[in-house]
Write a protein that holds these residues in place. Structure first.
Motif, PDB file in Angstrom:
ATOM      1  N   LEU A  41      50.729  65.864 -28.814  1.00 50.90           N
ATOM      2  CA  LEU A  41      50.041  67.043 -28.278  1.00 50.90           C
ATOM      3  C   LEU A  41      48.945  67.510 -29.235  1.00 50.90           C
ATOM      4  N   GLU A  42      49.226  67.543 -30.530  1.00 53.59           N
ATOM      5  CA  GLU A  42      48.226  67.951 -31.516  1.00 53.59           C
ATOM      6  C   GLU A  42      47.060  66.973 -31.556  1.00 53.59           C
ATOM      7  N   ALA A  43      47.356  65.682 -31.457  1.00 56.01           N
ATOM      8  CA  ALA A  43      46.288  64.680 -31.482  1.00 56.01           C
ATOM      9  C   ALA A  43      45.374  64.812 -30.276  1.00 56.01           C
ATOM     10  N   ASN A  44      45.901  65.363 -29.173  1.00 58.17           N
ATOM     11  CA  ASN A  44      45.109  65.541 -27.952  1.00 58.17           C
ATOM     12  C   ASN A  44      44.606  66.975 -27.815  1.00 58.17           C
ATOM     13  N   LEU A  45      44.504  67.695 -28.942  1.00 54.55           N
ATOM     14  CA  LEU A  45      44.001  69.080 -28.989  1.00 54.55           C
ATOM     15  C   LEU A  45      44.794  70.015 -28.089  1.00 54.55           C
ATOM     16  N   ASN A  50      49.361  63.775 -19.657  1.00 55.45           N
ATOM     17  CA  ASN A  50      49.538  63.348 -18.269  1.00 55.45           C
ATOM     18  C   ASN A  50      49.034  64.368 -17.257  1.00 55.45           C
ATOM     19  N   SER A  51      49.397  65.634 -17.446  1.00 55.09           N
ATOM     20  CA  SER A  51      49.022  66.653 -16.457  1.00 55.09           C
ATOM     21  C   SER A  51      47.668  67.284 -16.728  1.00 55.09           C
ATOM     22  N   GLY A  52      47.174  67.194 -17.976  1.00 60.13           N
ATOM     23  CA  GLY A  52      45.905  67.838 -18.323  1.00 60.13           C
ATOM     24  C   GLY A  52      46.025  69.333 -18.538  1.00 60.13           C
ATOM     25  N   HIS A  53      47.255  69.857 -18.607  1.00 64.48           N
ATOM     26  CA  HIS A  53      47.451  71.298 -18.813  1.00 64.48           C
ATOM     27  C   HIS A  53      46.984  71.695 -20.218  1.00 64.48           C
ATOM     28  N   HIS A  54      46.159  72.742 -20.298  1.00 65.59           N
ATOM     29  CA  HIS A  54      45.630  73.213 -21.573  1.00 65.59           C
ATOM     30  C   HIS A  54      46.561  74.287 -22.144  1.00 65.59           C
ATOM     31  N   MET A  55      47.279  73.932 -23.191  1.00 70.92           N
ATOM     32  CA  MET A  55      48.150  74.891 -23.852  1.00 70.92           C
ATOM     33  C   MET A  55      47.351  75.687 -24.875  1.00 70.92           C
ATOM     34  N   ARG A  56      47.938  76.793 -25.333  1.00 67.50           N
ATOM     35  CA  ARG A  56      47.230  77.638 -26.298  1.00 67.50           C
ATOM     36  C   ARG A  56      47.090  76.890 -27.623  1.00 67.50           C
ATOM     37  N   MET A  57      45.879  76.884 -28.155  1.00 64.47           N
ATOM     38  CA  MET A  57      45.576  76.137 -29.379  1.00 64.47           C
ATOM     39  C   MET A  57      45.504  77.098 -30.568  1.00 64.47           C
ATOM     40  N   PRO A  58      46.138  76.778 -31.697  1.00 63.66           N
ATOM     41  CA  PRO A  58      46.033  77.655 -32.876  1.00 63.66           C
ATOM     42  C   PRO A  58      44.584  77.858 -33.292  1.00 63.66           C
ATOM     43  N   ALA A  59      44.253  79.089 -33.663  1.00 63.93           N
ATOM     44  CA  ALA A  59      42.863  79.434 -33.967  1.00 63.93           C
ATOM     45  C   ALA A  59      42.304  78.611 -35.120  1.00 63.93           C
ATOM     46  N   ARG A  60      43.064  78.458 -36.182  1.00 65.74           N
ATOM     47  CA  ARG A  60      42.576  77.713 -37.346  1.00 65.74           C
ATOM     48  C   ARG A  60      42.349  76.242 -36.999  1.00 65.74           C
ATOM     49  N   GLY A 224      42.040  76.186 -16.020  1.00 67.00           N
ATOM     50  CA  GLY A 224      43.253  76.970 -15.819  1.00 67.00           C
ATOM     51  C   GLY A 224      43.326  78.268 -16.578  1.00 67.00           C
ATOM     52  N   ALA A 225      42.279  78.637 -17.315  1.00 62.90           N
ATOM     53  CA  ALA A 225      42.312  79.866 -18.108  1.00 62.90           C
ATOM     54  C   ALA A 225      42.349  81.098 -17.208  1.00 62.90           C
ATOM     55  N   GLN A 226      43.143  82.095 -17.605  1.00 67.26           N
ATOM     56  CA  GLN A 226      43.199  83.357 -16.885  1.00 67.26           C
ATOM     57  C   GLN A 226      42.130  84.286 -17.435  1.00 67.26           C
ATOM     58  N   ILE A 227      41.252  84.761 -16.544  1.00 67.32           N
ATOM     59  CA  ILE A 227      40.113  85.584 -16.956  1.00 67.32           C
ATOM     60  C   ILE A 227      40.011  86.770 -16.007  1.00 67.32           C
ATOM     61  N   ARG A 265      38.820  70.755 -22.823  1.00 64.88           N
ATOM     62  CA  ARG A 265      38.744  71.025 -24.266  1.00 64.88           C
ATOM     63  C   ARG A 265      38.202  69.841 -25.049  1.00 64.88           C
ATOM     64  N   LEU A 266      38.540  68.633 -24.625  1.00 67.41           N
ATOM     65  CA  LEU A 266      38.100  67.445 -25.345  1.00 67.41           C
ATOM     66  C   LEU A 266      36.587  67.237 -25.244  1.00 67.41           C
ATOM     67  N   GLU A 267      35.938  67.891 -24.281  1.00 65.23           N
ATOM     68  CA  GLU A 267      34.498  67.726 -24.085  1.00 65.23           C
ATOM     69  C   GLU A 267      33.701  68.941 -24.540  1.00 65.23           C
ATOM     70  N   LEU A 268      34.385  69.963 -25.062  1.00 63.60           N
ATOM     71  CA  LEU A 268      33.698  71.209 -25.411  1.00 63.60           C
ATOM     72  C   LEU A 268      32.656  71.014 -26.504  1.00 63.60           C
ATOM     73  N   LYS A 269      33.017  70.300 -27.545  1.00 67.43           N
ATOM     74  CA  LYS A 269      32.114  70.139 -28.683  1.00 67.43           C
ATOM     75  C   LYS A 269      30.803  69.506 -28.270  1.00 67.43           C
ATOM     76  N   GLU A 270      30.873  68.399 -27.521  1.00 67.36           N
ATOM     77  CA  GLU A 270      29.657  67.711 -27.092  1.00 67.36           C
ATOM     78  C   GLU A 270      28.844  68.581 -26.142  1.00 67.36           C
ATOM     79  N   THR A 271      29.529  69.286 -25.248  1.00 73.95           N
ATOM     80  CA  THR A 271      28.827  70.117 -24.270  1.00 73.95           C
ATOM     81  C   THR A 271      28.085  71.259 -24.951  1.00 73.95           C
ATOM     82  N   ILE A 272      28.748  71.951 -25.886  1.00 73.93           N
ATOM     83  CA  ILE A 272      28.111  73.076 -26.574  1.00 73.93           C
ATOM     84  C   ILE A 272      26.937  72.605 -27.425  1.00 73.93           C
ATOM     85  N   ALA A 273      27.095  71.479 -28.122  1.00 74.00           N
ATOM     86  CA  ALA A 273      26.003  70.951 -28.942  1.00 74.00           C
ATOM     87  C   ALA A 273      24.795  70.601 -28.072  1.00 74.00           C
ATOM     88  N   ARG A 274      25.045  70.038 -26.903  1.00 71.73           N
ATOM     89  CA  ARG A 274      23.948  69.671 -26.008  1.00 71.73           C
ATOM     90  C   ARG A 274      23.237  70.912 -25.468  1.00 71.73           C
TER      91      ARG A 274
END
Length: 324
Positions: A41-45, A50-60, A224-227, A265-274
């Motif tokens: 799970l940590e290696a996949n951020l 399998n499900s693609g569910h985004h769990m809460r990620m530690p801030a640091r 899936g984020a609640q906003i 989440r895995l695509e955030l870095k590239e998207t923001i940089a672009r």
């Protein structure tokens, strides 16, 4: 007989001891109930493979994985009075802060850092939901404002990773005052012509969603984020109607024009940089596409022998002559 007491007996006792397994060794997927090994799970951020569910990620961890090679520097934030109202409910506010600091390992609910993302200098602020639900208090407001001023000083984009339950009630009106103060910081970024990008994570609610979280140049949400501002139950009791099942989710807000995109989440870095490269009119490394492979089809008319073509023409001419 010492070897019996020092070696044999401890080994016999160890056989009857119950082996303790760390509680966080396996983590349950809230959607499917699947058990996921914590290292996978940590290696996949913190995204369930399998499900693609985004769990809460530690801030640091979010800060470390966002910058190139994990290299960054923390931005110093101002100190504020810890308990201006001497607030107490079931326990003292100062005790709650001590517990939050011991649990999260951080001093406050906001982390501000600078580093390079795909070679581009950036300033980011990450809200830590594990610290009093990421609530917006005086210290958090000062940290966000300090980060924005640092971005203006260094002429870098400012990226806000929002995750909060809203304003911090223990600080009363002083907490609510952080909403207009952070809005002033957003205006400073706009006047300096610097991109302000907001990444809405789960959850982003209350006074945070009513201020700087919805003032970005580009709004990106994780799947899936609640906003939203008020809770689902409060809204249903107010309007006396049943709300859709996906109400206040990132996908619902995208369909109704409240946010610009939903990015894994895995695509955030590239998207923001672009996006930052485009907004700042800098060279952007676009993905390389291979040219399509076309099969060469030989034209039969071109491939024919000229001599055979001449014989065919003579034959056609003779057939066309009228019979004598």
């Amino acid at each position: 007989m010492n070897w019996i007491n020092s070696i044999v007996r401890p080994k016999i006792r160890d056989l009857w001891k119950k082996r303790e397994v760390p509680e966080n060794l396996w983590i349950k997927d809230p959607e499917t109930g699947e058990m996921v090994f914590h290292r996978d799970l940590e290696a996949n951020l913190w995204v369930v493979p399998n499900s693609g569910h985004h769990m809460r990620m530690p801030a640091r961890k979010r800060v470390e994985t966002f910058f190139d090679d994990g290299n960054y520097s923390d931005v110093k934030t101002p100190e504020v009075q810890a308990d201006p109202h001497k607030f107490r409910d079931s326990k003292r506010y100062t005790d709650r802060l001590k517990e939050a600091r011991a649990k999260s390992g951080e001093e406050e609910a906001i982390l501000v850092a600078q580093g390079k993302v795909n070679g581009m200098d950036m300033t980011i602020a990450v809200q830590n939901f594990d610290f009093v639900a990421g609530s917006l208090g005086m210290a958090a407001g000062e940290a966000i404002l300090a980060g924005m001023m640092k971005a203006v000083e260094d002429k870098t984009p400012f990226i806000m990773f929002a995750a909060s339950g809203g304003a911090r009630m223990q600080e009363g009106i002083l907490s609510l005052m952080q909403m207009p103060r952070t809005t002033v910081g957003v205006q400073m970024l706009r006047e300096a012509g610097l991109p302000y990008i907001v990444v809405l994570t789960n959850p982003t609610t209350g006074g945070v969603s009513a201020s700087y979280a919805m003032l970005g140049d580009v709004h990106i949400a994780e799947p899936g984020a609640q906003i939203g501002f008020a809770g689902r139950r409060v809204i249903e009791q107010t309007v006396r109607e049943k709300l859709p099942e996906d109400f206040q989710t990132a996908e619902y807000l995208l369909d109704h024009g409240m946010i610009d995109m939903v990015v894994p989440r895995l695509e955030l870095k590239e998207t923001i940089a672009r996006i930052c490269g485009i907004l700042l009119k800098r060279e952007v490394e676009l993905p390389k596409l291979e040219a399509p492979v076309t099969e060469e089809v030989e034209d039969e008319s071109i491939a024919e022998d000229p001599a055979e073509e001449a014989e065919s023409d003579d034959k056609d001419a003779k057939e066309a002559e009228p019979a004598s």
